[in-house]
Motif scaffolding. Sequence first.
Motif, PDB file in Angstrom:
ATOM      1  N   MET A  84      48.613 -20.867 113.132  1.00 11.18           N
ATOM      2  CA  MET A  84      47.781 -20.195 112.139  1.00 11.18           C
ATOM      3  C   MET A  84      48.625 -19.794 110.944  1.00 11.18           C
ATOM      4  SD  MET A  84      45.773 -16.541 112.340  1.00 11.18           S
ATOM      5  CE  MET A  84      47.303 -15.640 112.138  1.00 11.18           C
ATOM      6  N   ALA A  85      48.163 -20.107 109.740  1.00 12.88           N
ATOM      7  CA  ALA A  85      48.841 -19.669 108.526  1.00 12.88           C
ATOM      8  C   ALA A  85      48.396 -18.255 108.172  1.00 12.88           C
ATOM      9  CB  ALA A  85      48.525 -20.630 107.377  1.00 12.88           C
ATOM     10  N   PHE A  86      49.227 -17.585 107.416  1.00 12.36           N
ATOM     11  CA  PHE A  86      48.872 -16.241 106.964  1.00 12.36           C
ATOM     12  C   PHE A  86      48.863 -16.236 105.448  1.00 12.36           C
ATOM     13  CE2 PHE A  86      49.260 -11.820 105.874  1.00 12.36           C
ATOM     14  CZ  PHE A  86      48.531 -11.168 106.855  1.00 12.36           C
ATOM     15  N   HIS A  87      47.752 -15.801 104.868  1.00 13.73           N
ATOM     16  CA  HIS A  87      47.621 -15.701 103.421  1.00 13.73           C
ATOM     17  C   HIS A  87      47.988 -14.292 102.982  1.00 13.73           C
ATOM     18  CE1 HIS A  87      44.485 -19.238 103.204  1.00 13.73           C
ATOM     19  NE2 HIS A  87      45.668 -19.607 103.668  1.00 13.73           N
ATOM     20  N   GLU A  88      48.965 -14.179 102.106  1.00 15.49           N
ATOM     21  CA  GLU A  88      49.403 -12.863 101.629  1.00 15.49           C
ATOM     22  C   GLU A  88      48.449 -12.348 100.557  1.00 15.49           C
ATOM     23  OE1 GLU A  88      51.738 -10.907 102.760  1.00 15.49           O
ATOM     24  OE2 GLU A  88      52.573 -12.297 104.234  1.00 15.49           O
ATOM     25  N   VAL A  89      47.212 -12.161 100.964  1.00 17.71           N
ATOM     26  CA  VAL A  89      46.168 -11.646 100.079  1.00 17.71           C
ATOM     27  C   VAL A  89      45.426 -10.557 100.825  1.00 17.71           C
ATOM     28  CG1 VAL A  89      44.521 -13.421 100.836  1.00 17.71           C
ATOM     29  CG2 VAL A  89      44.174 -12.277  98.643  1.00 17.71           C
TER      30      VAL A  89
ATOM     31  N   ALA B 241      28.499 -11.470  98.421  1.00 21.24           N
ATOM     32  CA  ALA B 241      29.012 -12.707  97.844  1.00 21.24           C
ATOM     33  C   ALA B 241      30.540 -12.713  97.848  1.00 21.24           C
ATOM     34  CB  ALA B 241      28.485 -12.887  96.424  1.00 21.24           C
ATOM     35  N   ALA B 242      31.143 -11.555  97.563  1.00 17.62           N
ATOM     36  CA  ALA B 242      32.609 -11.451  97.552  1.00 17.62           C
ATOM     37  C   ALA B 242      33.178 -11.682  98.948  1.00 17.62           C
ATOM     38  CB  ALA B 242      33.034 -10.088  97.017  1.00 17.62           C
ATOM     39  N   VAL B 243      32.522 -11.135  99.967  1.00 14.92           N
ATOM     40  CA  VAL B 243      32.994 -11.312 101.336  1.00 14.92           C
ATOM     41  C   VAL B 243      32.846 -12.761 101.780  1.00 14.92           C
ATOM     42  CG1 VAL B 243      32.541 -10.738 103.747  1.00 14.92           C
ATOM     43  CG2 VAL B 243      32.654  -8.934 102.046  1.00 14.92           C
ATOM     44  N   ILE B 244      31.730 -13.394 101.432  1.00  9.05           N
ATOM     45  CA  ILE B 244      31.529 -14.797 101.810  1.00  9.05           C
ATOM     46  C   ILE B 244      32.584 -15.678 101.144  1.00  9.05           C
ATOM     47  CG2 ILE B 244      29.983 -16.774 101.573  1.00  9.05           C
ATOM     48  CD1 ILE B 244      27.647 -14.858 102.024  1.00  9.05           C
ATOM     49  N   ALA B 245      32.898 -15.399  99.877  1.00 11.35           N
ATOM     50  CA  ALA B 245      33.934 -16.169  99.179  1.00 11.35           C
ATOM     51  C   ALA B 245      35.284 -15.980  99.871  1.00 11.35           C
ATOM     52  CB  ALA B 245      34.014 -15.740  97.718  1.00 11.35           C
ATOM     53  N   PHE B 246      35.587 -14.740 100.255  1.00 13.25           N
ATOM     54  CA  PHE B 246      36.848 -14.450 100.937  1.00 13.25           C
ATOM     55  C   PHE B 246      36.892 -15.148 102.296  1.00 13.25           C
ATOM     56  CE2 PHE B 246      40.004 -11.989 103.192  1.00 13.25           C
ATOM     57  CZ  PHE B 246      40.930 -11.648 102.226  1.00 13.25           C
ATOM     58  N   PHE B 247      35.778 -15.118 103.018  1.00 15.47           N
ATOM     59  CA  PHE B 247      35.655 -15.758 104.324  1.00 15.47           C
ATOM     60  C   PHE B 247      35.882 -17.268 104.215  1.00 15.47           C
ATOM     61  CE2 PHE B 247      33.010 -17.870 107.521  1.00 15.47           C
ATOM     62  CZ  PHE B 247      33.389 -17.236 108.696  1.00 15.47           C
ATOM     63  N   GLU B 248      35.261 -17.882 103.221  1.00 14.32           N
ATOM     64  CA  GLU B 248      35.405 -19.329 103.029  1.00 14.32           C
ATOM     65  C   GLU B 248      36.835 -19.701 102.650  1.00 14.32           C
ATOM     66  OE1 GLU B 248      33.399 -21.337 104.084  1.00 14.32           O
ATOM     67  OE2 GLU B 248      31.351 -21.187 103.326  1.00 14.32           O
ATOM     68  N   ALA B 249      37.473 -18.876 101.816  1.00 13.98           N
ATOM     69  CA  ALA B 249      38.841 -19.152 101.392  1.00 13.98           C
ATOM     70  C   ALA B 249      39.832 -19.027 102.548  1.00 13.98           C
ATOM     71  CB  ALA B 249      39.245 -18.208 100.267  1.00 13.98           C
ATOM     72  N   ARG B 250      39.488 -18.240 103.565  1.00 15.42           N
ATOM     73  CA  ARG B 250      40.340 -18.110 104.752  1.00 15.42           C
ATOM     74  C   ARG B 250      39.944 -19.111 105.835  1.00 15.42           C
ATOM     75  NH1 ARG B 250      41.157 -14.957 101.259  1.00 15.42           N
ATOM     76  NH2 ARG B 250      42.426 -16.729 100.616  1.00 15.42           N
ATOM     77  N   SER B 251      38.922 -19.926 105.591  1.00 14.66           N
ATOM     78  CA  SER B 251      38.409 -20.894 106.574  1.00 14.66           C
ATOM     79  C   SER B 251      38.017 -20.206 107.880  1.00 14.66           C
ATOM     80  CB  SER B 251      39.446 -21.990 106.851  1.00 14.66           C
ATOM     81  OG  SER B 251      39.744 -22.708 105.675  1.00 14.66           O
ATOM     82  N   GLY B 252      37.288 -19.115 107.731  1.00 17.93           N
ATOM     83  CA  GLY B 252      36.846 -18.379 108.909  1.00 17.93           C
ATOM     84  C   GLY B 252      38.015 -17.734 109.632  1.00 17.93           C
ATOM     85  N   GLN B 253      38.188 -18.055 110.905  1.00 15.48           N
ATOM     86  CA  GLN B 253      39.242 -17.458 111.716  1.00 15.48           C
ATOM     87  C   GLN B 253      40.613 -18.100 111.505  1.00 15.48           C
ATOM     88  OE1 GLN B 253      37.994 -16.191 115.880  1.00 15.48           O
ATOM     89  NE2 GLN B 253      36.547 -17.871 115.563  1.00 15.48           N
ATOM     90  N   LEU B 254      40.669 -19.180 110.730  1.00 11.49           N
ATOM     91  CA  LEU B 254      41.887 -19.997 110.683  1.00 11.49           C
ATOM     92  C   LEU B 254      43.089 -19.269 110.091  1.00 11.49           C
ATOM     93  CD1 LEU B 254      43.089 -22.754 111.326  1.00 11.49           C
ATOM     94  CD2 LEU B 254      42.390 -23.504 109.020  1.00 11.49           C
ATOM     95  N   HIS B 255      42.887 -18.564 108.983  1.00  8.18           N
ATOM     96  CA  HIS B 255      44.016 -17.961 108.270  1.00  8.18           C
ATOM     97  C   HIS B 255      43.935 -16.435 108.289  1.00  8.18           C
ATOM     98  CE1 HIS B 255      45.130 -21.904 106.902  1.00  8.18           C
ATOM     99  NE2 HIS B 255      43.961 -22.083 106.320  1.00  8.18           N
TER     100      HIS B 255
END
Length: 210
Positions: free
Chosen positions: A1-6, A60-74
């Motif tokens: 699993m990758a970690f996004h520093e966001v 909408a902001a949460v859905i965008a954040f969720f999609e950018a993390r690919s769900g549980q992936l990152h």
Amino acid sequence: MAFHEVRFPTNLSFGAIGGPERRTEIVTMASGFEERNTPWTHARRRFDAGMGLRSLDDLAAVIAFFEARSGQLHGFRWKDWSDHKSCLPSAAPGFEDQVIAIGDGRTRSFALTKAYRSGASTYHRPIAKPVVGSVRAGIGGAQVFPEINYVVDHRIGRITFHEAPDTGAEITAGYEFDVPVRFDTDRIAVSVSSFQAGQVPDIPVIEVRV
């Protein structure tokens, strides 16, 4: 699993419900006495990101954040508003907040930790995700300064001094910090009509080890 520093939007995590979770194994003996044990050294935190949503724009902001993390992936950073400082919530972090180590004259790199004390017991929590620019440090009761005396790896929560602290010197630090987490679901189900009526979606978030 990758970690996004966001960091998850802090205005949306403000209303979230959550906190630490422990795992305790309990065996009741025939006499009625119990044996209790835990396979976990450290607690694991859970939150509900849906509880902070107040508008369709928030959703909408949460859905965008969720999609950018690919769900549980990152994984990503999460601000736990109930526990995000090395000091009391009402105070500003200072360089003497936490004793993280004692110098041995050789070691230059130290992991950030936070102590939780109650009575005679103390739990030391690893701090893996300090907030950039928030770390203050001291050696032997005297403040030292970033870049001049030390650098901080904000990805893993380690402070490295340019010169090893003297033997017996207390190494102290103060900071703000985030919790490393991921979404605990690959699906967000929401109805606009029910959301407008006050029913918020369930968006679980869980701490990860890094």
